[in-house]
Design a protein around this motif. Structure first.
Motif, PDB file in Angstrom:
ATOM      1  N   ALA A  66       0.811  -1.234   0.000  1.00 18.95           N
ATOM      2  CA  ALA A  66       0.000   0.000   0.000  1.00 18.95           C
ATOM      3  C   ALA A  66       0.838   1.276   0.000  1.00 18.95           C
ATOM      4  N   PRO A  67       1.911   1.372   0.795  1.00 22.92           N
ATOM      5  CA  PRO A  67       2.690   2.621   0.792  1.00 22.92           C
ATOM      6  C   PRO A  67       3.362   2.917  -0.557  1.00 22.92           C
ATOM      7  N   ASP A  68       3.568   1.882  -1.377  1.00 28.61           N
ATOM      8  CA  ASP A  68       4.266   2.060  -2.647  1.00 28.61           C
ATOM      9  C   ASP A  68       3.335   2.324  -3.829  1.00 28.61           C
ATOM     10  N   VAL A  69       2.021   2.304  -3.606  1.00 22.59           N
ATOM     11  CA  VAL A  69       1.060   2.538  -4.684  1.00 22.59           C
ATOM     12  C   VAL A  69       0.887   4.047  -4.871  1.00 22.59           C
ATOM     13  N   ASP A  70       1.134   4.494  -6.095  1.00 23.19           N
ATOM     14  CA  ASP A  70       1.006   5.921  -6.423  1.00 23.19           C
ATOM     15  C   ASP A  70      -0.321   6.250  -7.093  1.00 23.19           C
ATOM     16  N   VAL A  71      -0.856   5.298  -7.853  1.00 21.06           N
ATOM     17  CA  VAL A  71      -2.118   5.497  -8.557  1.00 21.06           C
ATOM     18  C   VAL A  71      -2.925   4.198  -8.465  1.00 21.06           C
ATOM     19  N   LEU A  72      -4.179   4.330  -8.093  1.00 17.54           N
ATOM     20  CA  LEU A  72      -5.093   3.197  -8.051  1.00 17.54           C
ATOM     21  C   LEU A  72      -6.257   3.494  -8.981  1.00 17.54           C
ATOM     22  N   GLU A  73      -6.523   2.558  -9.896  1.00 17.98           N
ATOM     23  CA  GLU A  73      -7.667   2.691 -10.793  1.00 17.98           C
ATOM     24  C   GLU A  73      -8.462   1.399 -10.737  1.00 17.98           C
ATOM     25  N   VAL A  74      -9.765   1.532 -10.595  1.00 12.53           N
ATOM     26  CA  VAL A  74     -10.659   0.382 -10.511  1.00 12.53           C
ATOM     27  C   VAL A  74     -11.808   0.591 -11.494  1.00 12.53           C
ATOM     28  N   LEU A  75     -12.148  -0.465 -12.224  1.00 15.44           N
ATOM     29  CA  LEU A  75     -13.294  -0.437 -13.124  1.00 15.44           C
ATOM     30  C   LEU A  75     -14.122  -1.679 -12.858  1.00 15.44           C
ATOM     31  N   LYS A  76     -15.407  -1.472 -12.585  1.00 17.31           N
ATOM     32  CA  LYS A  76     -16.332  -2.580 -12.362  1.00 17.31           C
ATOM     33  C   LYS A  76     -17.360  -2.570 -13.485  1.00 17.31           C
ATOM     34  N   ASN A 131     -10.788  -9.801 -11.996  1.00 13.02           N
ATOM     35  CA  ASN A 131     -11.699 -10.834 -11.537  1.00 13.02           C
ATOM     36  C   ASN A 131     -12.724 -11.071 -12.651  1.00 13.02           C
ATOM     37  N   PRO A 132     -12.563 -12.169 -13.410  1.00 16.56           N
ATOM     38  CA  PRO A 132     -13.469 -12.406 -14.533  1.00 16.56           C
ATOM     39  C   PRO A 132     -14.892 -12.769 -14.112  1.00 16.56           C
ATOM     40  N   HIS A 133     -15.073 -13.207 -12.880  1.00  7.81           N
ATOM     41  CA  HIS A 133     -16.406 -13.595 -12.421  1.00  7.81           C
ATOM     42  C   HIS A 133     -17.303 -12.380 -12.183  1.00  7.81           C
ATOM     43  N   ILE A 134     -16.697 -11.280 -11.728  1.00  4.32           N
ATOM     44  CA  ILE A 134     -17.495 -10.073 -11.480  1.00  4.32           C
ATOM     45  C   ILE A 134     -17.062  -8.919 -12.381  1.00  4.32           C
ATOM     46  N   HIS A 135     -16.181  -9.218 -13.350  1.00  2.00           N
ATOM     47  CA  HIS A 135     -15.730  -8.232 -14.342  1.00  2.00           C
ATOM     48  C   HIS A 135     -15.178  -6.976 -13.665  1.00  2.00           C
ATOM     49  N   SER A 136     -14.273  -7.186 -12.718  1.00  2.00           N
ATOM     50  CA  SER A 136     -13.666  -6.098 -11.970  1.00  2.00           C
ATOM     51  C   SER A 136     -12.178  -6.023 -12.301  1.00  2.00           C
ATOM     52  N   LEU A 137     -11.726  -4.847 -12.726  1.00  2.00           N
ATOM     53  CA  LEU A 137     -10.342  -4.628 -13.147  1.00  2.00           C
ATOM     54  C   LEU A 137      -9.694  -3.603 -12.226  1.00  2.00           C
ATOM     55  N   ASN A 138      -8.516  -3.949 -11.697  1.00  2.00           N
ATOM     56  CA  ASN A 138      -7.786  -3.069 -10.786  1.00  2.00           C
ATOM     57  C   ASN A 138      -6.380  -2.837 -11.319  1.00  2.00           C
ATOM     58  N   SER A 139      -5.946  -1.599 -11.323  1.00  6.77           N
ATOM     59  CA  SER A 139      -4.588  -1.238 -11.718  1.00  6.77           C
ATOM     60  C   SER A 139      -3.949  -0.499 -10.550  1.00  6.77           C
ATOM     61  N   LEU A 140      -2.814  -1.011 -10.098  1.00  6.69           N
ATOM     62  CA  LEU A 140      -2.056  -0.364  -9.029  1.00  6.69           C
ATOM     63  C   LEU A 140      -0.698   0.006  -9.601  1.00  6.69           C
ATOM     64  N   LYS A 141      -0.449   1.308  -9.767  1.00  3.52           N
ATOM     65  CA  LYS A 141       0.825   1.778 -10.288  1.00  3.52           C
ATOM     66  C   LYS A 141       1.693   2.254  -9.144  1.00  3.52           C
TER      67      LYS A 141
END
Length: 154
Positions: A66-76, A131-141
């Motif tokens: 968590a301390p190293d994440v600069d950008v979080l993007e989530v798409l559901k 997560n293909p079951h709930i079509h949730s995409l997360n990007s942690l940069k």
């Protein structure tokens, strides 16, 4: 003279916007494109918003990075139409072509697919979880070592 200054400012802003777009990863571009789809929900945090996002990340299995994440993007996409979901999954497959498949992991919401994008020097610059079951995409940069990611599995 005032008009010329305004035009120069607008042109410069356009160049900076294009440069910012060029710096986006394929998954970030995909999230941005599908965020406007009816039924889709997105969340993007960077800068000051990362204080809240990091507190959310700390409540998950990813707490150690968590301390190293600069950008979080989530798409559901689970509430989008089936047609949009099929199109999204095809586009996601294309977007992930440049990523390294890291494996699958069990999560509270089902099995997820994990991908990474390495930058110069071998550091992981983006962690993608789908997560293909709930079509949730997360990007942690951010900047993570492979060992940090392996330690999450323990």
């Amino acid at each position: 003279m005032k008009r010329i200054v305004i035009i120069i400012i607008l042109l410069a802003a356009g160049v900076f916007t294009q440069e910012a777009m060029a710096q986006k990863t394929p998954v970030e571009k995909l999230i941005e494109r599908y965020s406007e789809v009816k039924g889709a929900r997105d969340f993007i945090a960077s800068g000051g918003k990362m204080v809240i996002a990091r507190s959310l990340i700390k409540k998950t299995e990813l707490a150690s990075i968590a301390p190293d994440v600069d950008v979080l993007e989530v798409l559901k996409m689970q509430n989008a139409s089936s047609c949009d979901i099929v199109r999204f999954e095809d586009d996601l497959k294309s977007a992930l072509a440049g990523y390294e498949f890291y494996g699958t992991e069990d999560s509270p919401n089902g099995t997820v697919d994990v991908y990474i994008m390495k930058g110069d020097g071998g550091m992981v610059e983006e962690l993608v979880i789908y997560n293909p079951h709930i079509h949730s995409l997360n990007s942690l940069k951010g900047s993570f070592t492979t060992q940090e990611l392996l330690d999450i599995r323990k």
